[in-house]
Design a protein around this motif. Sequence first.
Motif, PDB file in Angstrom:
ATOM      1  N   ARG A  44      36.143  34.866  14.200  1.00 25.49           N
ATOM      2  CA  ARG A  44      35.069  34.891  15.182  1.00 25.49           C
ATOM      3  C   ARG A  44      34.481  36.293  15.345  1.00 25.49           C
ATOM      4  O   ARG A  44      33.669  36.528  16.236  1.00 25.49           O
ATOM      5  CB  ARG A  44      35.604  34.408  16.526  1.00 25.49           C
ATOM      6  N   GLY A  45      34.915  37.238  14.488  1.00 26.43           N
ATOM      7  CA  GLY A  45      34.416  38.603  14.608  1.00 26.43           C
ATOM      8  C   GLY A  45      33.825  39.131  13.317  1.00 26.43           C
ATOM      9  O   GLY A  45      33.769  38.447  12.300  1.00 26.43           O
ATOM     10  N   LEU A  46      33.378  40.374  13.375  1.00 35.08           N
ATOM     11  CA  LEU A  46      32.795  41.056  12.225  1.00 35.08           C
ATOM     12  C   LEU A  46      33.660  42.249  11.866  1.00 35.08           C
ATOM     13  O   LEU A  46      34.125  42.993  12.750  1.00 35.08           O
ATOM     14  CB  LEU A  46      31.371  41.528  12.532  1.00 35.08           C
ATOM     15  N   THR A  47      33.849  42.445  10.550  1.00 32.56           N
ATOM     16  CA  THR A  47      34.624  43.580  10.039  1.00 32.56           C
ATOM     17  C   THR A  47      33.755  44.360   9.071  1.00 32.56           C
ATOM     18  O   THR A  47      33.090  43.771   8.213  1.00 32.56           O
ATOM     19  CB  THR A  47      35.887  43.100   9.312  1.00 32.56           C
ATOM     20  N   PRO A  48      33.705  45.693   9.174  1.00 31.53           N
ATOM     21  CA  PRO A  48      32.888  46.469   8.233  1.00 31.53           C
ATOM     22  C   PRO A  48      33.339  46.265   6.796  1.00 31.53           C
ATOM     23  O   PRO A  48      34.544  46.235   6.506  1.00 31.53           O
ATOM     24  CB  PRO A  48      33.100  47.913   8.680  1.00 31.53           C
ATOM     25  N   THR A  49      32.367  46.111   5.884  1.00 29.06           N
ATOM     26  CA  THR A  49      32.659  46.115   4.460  1.00 29.06           C
ATOM     27  C   THR A  49      32.939  47.549   4.025  1.00 29.06           C
ATOM     28  O   THR A  49      32.892  48.483   4.836  1.00 29.06           O
ATOM     29  CB  THR A  49      31.461  45.567   3.684  1.00 29.06           C
ATOM     30  N   ALA A  50      33.219  47.739   2.727  1.00 33.09           N
ATOM     31  CA  ALA A  50      33.424  49.099   2.218  1.00 33.09           C
ATOM     32  C   ALA A  50      32.197  49.952   2.487  1.00 33.09           C
ATOM     33  O   ALA A  50      32.296  51.124   2.904  1.00 33.09           O
ATOM     34  CB  ALA A  50      33.753  49.059   0.732  1.00 33.09           C
ATOM     35  N   ALA A  51      31.002  49.371   2.256  1.00 29.66           N
ATOM     36  CA  ALA A  51      29.758  50.104   2.529  1.00 29.66           C
ATOM     37  C   ALA A  51      29.621  50.358   4.023  1.00 29.66           C
ATOM     38  O   ALA A  51      29.188  51.439   4.460  1.00 29.66           O
ATOM     39  CB  ALA A  51      28.563  49.317   2.005  1.00 29.66           C
ATOM     40  N   GLY A  52      29.988  49.356   4.830  1.00 32.03           N
ATOM     41  CA  GLY A  52      29.904  49.511   6.271  1.00 32.03           C
ATOM     42  C   GLY A  52      30.824  50.598   6.787  1.00 32.03           C
ATOM     43  O   GLY A  52      30.457  51.395   7.662  1.00 32.03           O
ATOM     44  N   LYS A  53      32.059  50.639   6.244  1.00 32.30           N
ATOM     45  CA  LYS A  53      33.001  51.679   6.660  1.00 32.30           C
ATOM     46  C   LYS A  53      32.459  53.073   6.332  1.00 32.30           C
ATOM     47  O   LYS A  53      32.604  54.011   7.130  1.00 32.30           O
ATOM     48  CB  LYS A  53      34.341  51.467   5.982  1.00 32.30           C
TER      49      LYS A  53
END
Length: 293
Positions: free
Chosen positions: A53-62
């Motif tokens: 139910r949540g969002l996790t940063p991708t490698a690009a996001g991190k």
Amino acid sequence: MDLRMLGYVVAIAEEGSVSGAARRLRLTQPTLSRQLRELERRLGTELFAREGRGLTPTAAGKALVKRASVVLAEAEAALEDVRLAAQGLTGRVTVTFAGSGINGPLGDALGRLRRELPRVDLRLEESFNDAEMSDGVLDGRFDIAVQRLPSRDARLATRPWWNQPLTLFLPSAHPLAHAPGPAPLTALGRIPLVVWPREVSPHSHDEILALCDQAGVVPRIGARGRSVQTVLALVAAGFGGAVMPDSHRALRRVGVTPRPLAGTNTTLYLVWRAGETDPLVHRFRDTLAGLAG
């Protein structure tokens, strides 16, 4: 990409959802979702992946969140620097001063200012030459001078800061040293004088000669010294008496007895550039003025 978009990305990463970030940022959820999709389209990659139910940063996001956090912190620090500078709470101020000031209340005042304005880079420079101190303020080497005899120049602003008597420093073995009360001006004719060379401190040198003229006596020069310590050492050695501000008695030179000169008074002035606009100089000057003895 602007700071606002970086803030959106960091908020989503920290809250773990668009809805949580929207509440924190006081945006509607559709608006924030649209901004995120537009940013991902421009970058050509997803910044967050849905997990449960949540969002996790991708490698690009991190990678973006890491850089964005630094950029946002630096931006906030820059704004804080601007606010502090505008309030006169940060920056550099250079003060030149006469020894008669630092041996009086100036030392305590500067120490207090250093504690009260910890972000200020305080530079200090002692000088024995009043003309050079005033000239240094005019040409920008100094922001403020604390001196006895400022130059008369319309480009300088001055404010009286502290008054004290002039004192005749005498060899302790001289008969004048044992008389009670202040010494009369005529005492300047009863002992050779230890003076500043005129090229070192023309204003102070001329002041002593003017006092002799006022007393109706012809000065006899016993010796010359280029620092307060040298002048007092020459007095202790018996070369003559020296006329200096009373604050120098704080040095407590062995073999020297001070007697105030009757009817004399000298003033320390705060000196700065007329029309000065730097908030730090204004704050420093006004705070220093409030700390006068």
